[in-house]
Write a protein that holds these residues in place. Structure first.
Motif, PDB file in Angstrom:
ATOM      1  N   VAL A 123      18.682  55.800  63.381  1.00 28.25           N
ATOM      2  CA  VAL A 123      20.581  56.264  63.712  1.00 28.25           C
ATOM      3  C   VAL A 123      20.784  57.304  63.275  1.00 28.25           C
ATOM      4  CG1 VAL A 123      22.541  55.188  62.602  1.00 28.25           C
ATOM      5  CG2 VAL A 123      20.721  53.465  63.032  1.00 28.25           C
ATOM      6  N   LYS A 124      20.097  58.108  62.860  1.00 28.43           N
ATOM      7  CA  LYS A 124      20.147  59.410  62.720  1.00 28.43           C
ATOM      8  C   LYS A 124      19.799  60.403  63.489  1.00 28.43           C
ATOM      9  CE  LYS A 124      20.582  59.895  57.529  1.00 28.43           C
ATOM     10  NZ  LYS A 124      19.841  60.159  56.000  1.00 28.43           N
TER      11      LYS A 124
ATOM     12  N   ILE B 234      14.542  49.414  56.576  1.00 26.04           N
ATOM     13  CA  ILE B 234      16.172  50.061  56.043  1.00 26.04           C
ATOM     14  C   ILE B 234      15.693  51.440  56.294  1.00 26.04           C
ATOM     15  CG2 ILE B 234      17.361  50.634  53.927  1.00 26.04           C
ATOM     16  CD1 ILE B 234      17.287  47.366  54.701  1.00 26.04           C
ATOM     17  N   GLN B 235      14.598  52.665  56.007  1.00 25.06           N
ATOM     18  CA  GLN B 235      14.336  53.775  56.264  1.00 25.06           C
ATOM     19  C   GLN B 235      14.388  53.788  57.235  1.00 25.06           C
ATOM     20  OE1 GLN B 235      11.273  54.597  53.327  1.00 25.06           O
ATOM     21  NE2 GLN B 235      12.376  54.763  52.031  1.00 25.06           N
TER      22      GLN B 235
ATOM     23  N   ILE C 135      15.845  52.284  59.717  1.00 26.10           N
ATOM     24  CA  ILE C 135      16.516  51.635  61.058  1.00 26.10           C
ATOM     25  C   ILE C 135      17.519  53.018  60.510  1.00 26.10           C
ATOM     26  CG2 ILE C 135      19.217  51.130  61.034  1.00 26.10           C
ATOM     27  CD1 ILE C 135      16.812  48.270  60.662  1.00 26.10           C
ATOM     28  N   GLN C 136      17.261  54.120  59.686  1.00 19.66           N
ATOM     29  CA  GLN C 136      18.131  54.936  59.102  1.00 19.66           C
ATOM     30  C   GLN C 136      17.411  56.345  59.753  1.00 19.66           C
ATOM     31  OE1 GLN C 136      17.615  55.197  54.797  1.00 19.66           O
ATOM     32  NE2 GLN C 136      19.995  55.354  54.474  1.00 19.66           N
ATOM     33  N   LYS C 137      16.821  56.416  60.220  1.00 19.10           N
ATOM     34  CA  LYS C 137      15.816  57.114  61.002  1.00 19.10           C
ATOM     35  C   LYS C 137      16.581  57.546  62.193  1.00 19.10           C
ATOM     36  CE  LYS C 137      11.781  58.570  59.941  1.00 19.10           C
ATOM     37  NZ  LYS C 137      10.246  58.823  59.790  1.00 19.10           N
TER      38      LYS C 137
ATOM     39  N   TYR D 147      11.953  47.847  53.016  1.00 24.28           N
ATOM     40  CA  TYR D 147      12.657  48.177  52.831  1.00 24.28           C
ATOM     41  C   TYR D 147      12.572  49.342  53.713  1.00 24.28           C
ATOM     42  CZ  TYR D 147      14.530  52.113  50.666  1.00 24.28           C
ATOM     43  OH  TYR D 147      15.291  53.116  50.047  1.00 24.28           O
ATOM     44  N   GLN D 148      10.971  49.832  54.026  1.00 28.00           N
ATOM     45  CA  GLN D 148      10.200  50.779  54.762  1.00 28.00           C
ATOM     46  C   GLN D 148      10.465  50.832  56.109  1.00 28.00           C
ATOM     47  OE1 GLN D 148       6.809  51.741  51.793  1.00 28.00           O
ATOM     48  NE2 GLN D 148       7.159  53.591  52.100  1.00 28.00           N
TER      49      GLN D 148
END
Length: 99
Positions: free
Chosen positions: A84-85, A77-78, A80-82, A73-74
């Motif tokens: 993309v942002k 998910i996190q 990829i989120q970072k 998850y870290q």
């Protein structure tokens, strides 16, 4: 030599589970005092190794699954989120500068 290799592999697998469990525990134990995690870590490490050594494989498998899920998850998910942002922010920043 075979017994040493067996224990070494168990230690590596236990460490992988332990890292994930420590990260999972940090969701519940929020503190600025990071030394608290240093006190908890040996307990988690011993618990993981003892569970692989003495408990049924299903119990350790469950512990291992929790640990791997938390790490994934870290990382995935996190992470990829970072990314993309960051890309969205850089695009909107460059658009703002071009106006």
């Amino acid at each position: 030599m075979g017994e040493f290799v067996e224990y070494f592999i168990k230690a590596i697998i236990s460490a992988l589970a332990g890292v994930g469990l420590m990260e999972w525990l940090k969701n519940f134990i929020k503190t600025e005092k990071t030394w608290i995690y240093s006190i908890i870590m040996p307990v988690v490490a011993v618990g993981c190794f003892c569970s692989i050594e003495y408990l049924p494989i299903g119990v350790f498998g469950s512990i291992m699954t929790i640990g791997i899920m938390q790490i994934n998850y870290q990382l995935l998910i996190q992470g990829i989120q970072k990314i993309v942002k960051s890309k969205i922010n850089s695009i909107s920043k460059s658009e703002t500068e071009n106006e």
